[in-house]
Design an enzyme around this catalytic site. Structure first.
Site, short mmCIF file in Angstrom:
data_model
loop_
_atom_site.label_atom_id
_atom_site.label_comp_id
_atom_site.label_asym_id
_atom_site.label_seq_id
_atom_site.Cartn_x
_atom_site.Cartn_y
_atom_site.Cartn_z
N SER A 138 -14.18 38.22 -24.65
CA SER A 138 -15.32 38.33 -23.72
C SER A 138 -15.79 36.94 -23.36
O SER A 138 -15.67 36.01 -24.17
CB SER A 138 -16.46 39.10 -24.39
OG SER A 138 -17.65 38.98 -23.62
N TYR A 151 -21.62 39.24 -32.11
CA TYR A 151 -20.74 39.61 -30.99
C TYR A 151 -20.08 38.35 -30.40
O TYR A 151 -18.86 38.30 -30.25
CB TYR A 151 -21.53 40.36 -29.91
CG TYR A 151 -20.65 40.89 -28.80
CD1 TYR A 151 -19.81 41.98 -29.03
CD2 TYR A 151 -20.63 40.30 -27.54
CE1 TYR A 151 -18.99 42.47 -28.02
CE2 TYR A 151 -19.82 40.78 -26.53
CZ TYR A 151 -19.00 41.87 -26.77
OH TYR A 151 -18.18 42.35 -25.77
N1 LIG Z 1 -18.13 46.19 -20.67
C1 LIG Z 1 -18.25 44.89 -20.64
O1 LIG Z 1 -19.05 44.32 -19.86
C2 LIG Z 1 -17.40 44.04 -21.54
C3 LIG Z 1 -17.43 42.66 -21.34
C4 LIG Z 1 -16.65 41.84 -22.14
C5 LIG Z 1 -15.85 42.40 -23.13
N2 LIG Z 1 -15.85 43.74 -23.31
C6 LIG Z 1 -14.99 44.28 -24.37
O2 LIG Z 1 -14.18 45.29 -23.84
C7 LIG Z 1 -13.78 46.17 -24.91
C8 LIG Z 1 -13.97 47.61 -24.45
O3 LIG Z 1 -15.36 47.86 -24.27
P1 LIG Z 1 -15.93 48.76 -23.10
O4 LIG Z 1 -16.76 47.91 -22.26
O5 LIG Z 1 -14.84 49.56 -22.51
O6 LIG Z 1 -16.97 49.67 -23.91
P2 LIG Z 1 -16.92 51.18 -24.39
O7 LIG Z 1 -16.80 52.11 -23.25
O8 LIG Z 1 -18.07 51.32 -25.32
O9 LIG Z 1 -15.55 51.25 -25.21
C9 LIG Z 1 -15.42 50.80 -26.52
C10 LIG Z 1 -14.23 51.52 -27.12
O10 LIG Z 1 -14.00 51.01 -28.44
C11 LIG Z 1 -13.85 52.13 -29.32
N3 LIG Z 1 -14.27 51.77 -30.65
C12 LIG Z 1 -15.45 51.22 -31.04
N4 LIG Z 1 -15.45 51.05 -32.36
C13 LIG Z 1 -14.25 51.49 -32.84
C14 LIG Z 1 -13.67 51.59 -34.10
N5 LIG Z 1 -14.31 51.20 -35.20
N6 LIG Z 1 -12.41 52.09 -34.20
C15 LIG Z 1 -11.75 52.49 -33.10
N7 LIG Z 1 -12.25 52.43 -31.87
C16 LIG Z 1 -13.49 51.94 -31.74
C17 LIG Z 1 -14.73 53.22 -28.70
O11 LIG Z 1 -14.27 54.49 -29.08
P3 LIG Z 1 -14.88 55.43 -30.21
O12 LIG Z 1 -16.37 55.27 -30.17
O13 LIG Z 1 -14.41 56.79 -29.81
O14 LIG Z 1 -14.27 54.95 -31.48
C18 LIG Z 1 -14.48 53.01 -27.23
O15 LIG Z 1 -13.31 53.69 -26.83
C19 LIG Z 1 -14.62 45.76 -26.12
O16 LIG Z 1 -13.86 44.98 -26.98
C20 LIG Z 1 -15.74 44.95 -25.51
O17 LIG Z 1 -16.29 44.02 -26.43
C21 LIG Z 1 -16.60 44.58 -22.54
#
Ligand SMILES: NC(=O)c1ccc[n+]([C@@H]2O[C@H](COP(=O)([O-])OP(=O)(O)OC[C@H]3O[C@@H](n4cnc5c(N)ncnc54)[C@H](OP(=O)(O)O)[C@@H]3O)[C@@H](O)[C@H]2O)c1
Length: 247
Positions: A138, A151
């Site tokens: 990120s 984070y």
């Molecule tokens: N959205 C943004 O603006 C943004 C920006 C920079 C980076 N990111 C990164 O992108 C990635 C995806 O995030 P997202 O934005 O798509 O958010 P999201 O919709 O909340 O997705 C997060 C995913 O991670 C899974 N997860 C969380 N904890 C877990 C665990 N202990 N074991 C297995 N799976 C787990 C969740 O599934 P379950 O709850 O079903 O386990 C969910 O599928 C993350 O690494 C996040 O830090 C996001």
């Protein structure tokens, strides 16, 4: 032959969107996360799009479960081409609460969750002399964000770790791509009230991420505007940040 792709965090957001893009190309998919009901829905949609999904209920913080799941996917799919360590959580450090678990949980899932996901696939990739490893970091890893040190630290750790891994994996013809998203429209950002500059939808992000992985690029910041802002974020004086953020 169909590409064999394993994705963590495939139950929502970026991971779910990545699954649909790969499904559209007819990939054999390993979809992993903790919410089985959501994985089943994603798998159903993947099938409609022409993909071949297998679902795995998995907590990426569980090392032995990740090892077993990797083995199972290799067996189910007949190999591995691409592993995407996407699962991650946000949250505040709450350091003055006296309870380190708030931050430790974030570090465990966001750092060890990545090592647990990727490393079990590497012997197979090494043996076949090919593979793609992609890790979702990120832009939050650029500086220590106020209240979110865990984070930011977890995402910075991924930058340094993959910087190192790339030298090793390259020798085995395995590409390492680290992705640095800015704001992407997902469940993680759904409750953020502040303005999210250059907010991008997850489908567009997924297409761009996959394009980058396929080019074998080492790192990728998206949306593109953050390429200008990230270097500035690195040099903003702490005093100015304090001034702008003091209420
Ligand atoms: N959205 C943004 O603006 C943004 C920006 C920079 C980076 N990111 C990164 O992108 C990635 C995806 O995030 P997202 O934005 O798509 O958010 P999201 O919709 O909340 O997705 C997060 C995913 O991670 C899974 N997860 C969380 N904890 C877990 C665990 N202990 N074991 C297995 N799976 C787990 C969740 O599934 P379950 O709850 O079903 O386990 C969910 O599928 C993350 O690494 C996040 O830090 C996001």
């Amino acid at each position: 032959m169909a590409q064999k792709v394993f994705i963590t965090g495939a139950s929502s957001g970026i991971g779910e969107a990545l699954a649909y893009v790969y499904a559209h190309k007819g990939a054999v998919l390993g979809l992993a996360a903790r919410r089985t009901d959501r994985l089943e829905q994603v798998a159903e949609r993947c099938r409609e799009l022409g993909g071949h999904p297998h679902i795995y209920t998995l907590d990426v913080a569980d090392q032995s479960a990740c090892q077993l799941t990797a083995k199972q996917f290799i067996e189910d799919a007949g190999g591995i081409d691409t592993v995407i360590a996407n699962a991650g959580v946000g949250g505040k450090d709450k350091i003055t609460s006296g309870d380190p678990e708030h931050i430790n949980r974030i570090l465990r899932i966001n750092i060890m969750g990545v090592t647990n996901t990727v490393i079990p696939f590497l012997p197979s990739m090494k043996e076949q002399k090919s593979g793609q490893v992609a890790i979702i970091s990120s832009i939050a890893g650029t500086r220590g964000l106020i209240g979110h040190g865990g984070y930011s630290a977890s995402k910075a750790a991924l930058r340094i770790m993959t910087d190192s891994w790339e030298y090793t994996l390259r020798r085995h013809n395995i590409t390492t791509t680290t992705i640095y998203p800015g704001w992407i429209e997902t469940e993680m950002t759904a409750n953020i009230k502040n303005k999210m500059w250059f907010l991008m939808d997850a489908d567009t992000a997924a297409k761009k991420i996959i394009g980058t992985i396929n080019k074998g690029k080492r790192s990728y910041i998206l949306p593109w505007q953050w390429n200008i802002i990230v270097p500035i974020m690195r040099i903003i004086p702490r005093g100015l940040i304090r001034m702008l953020t003091t209420k």
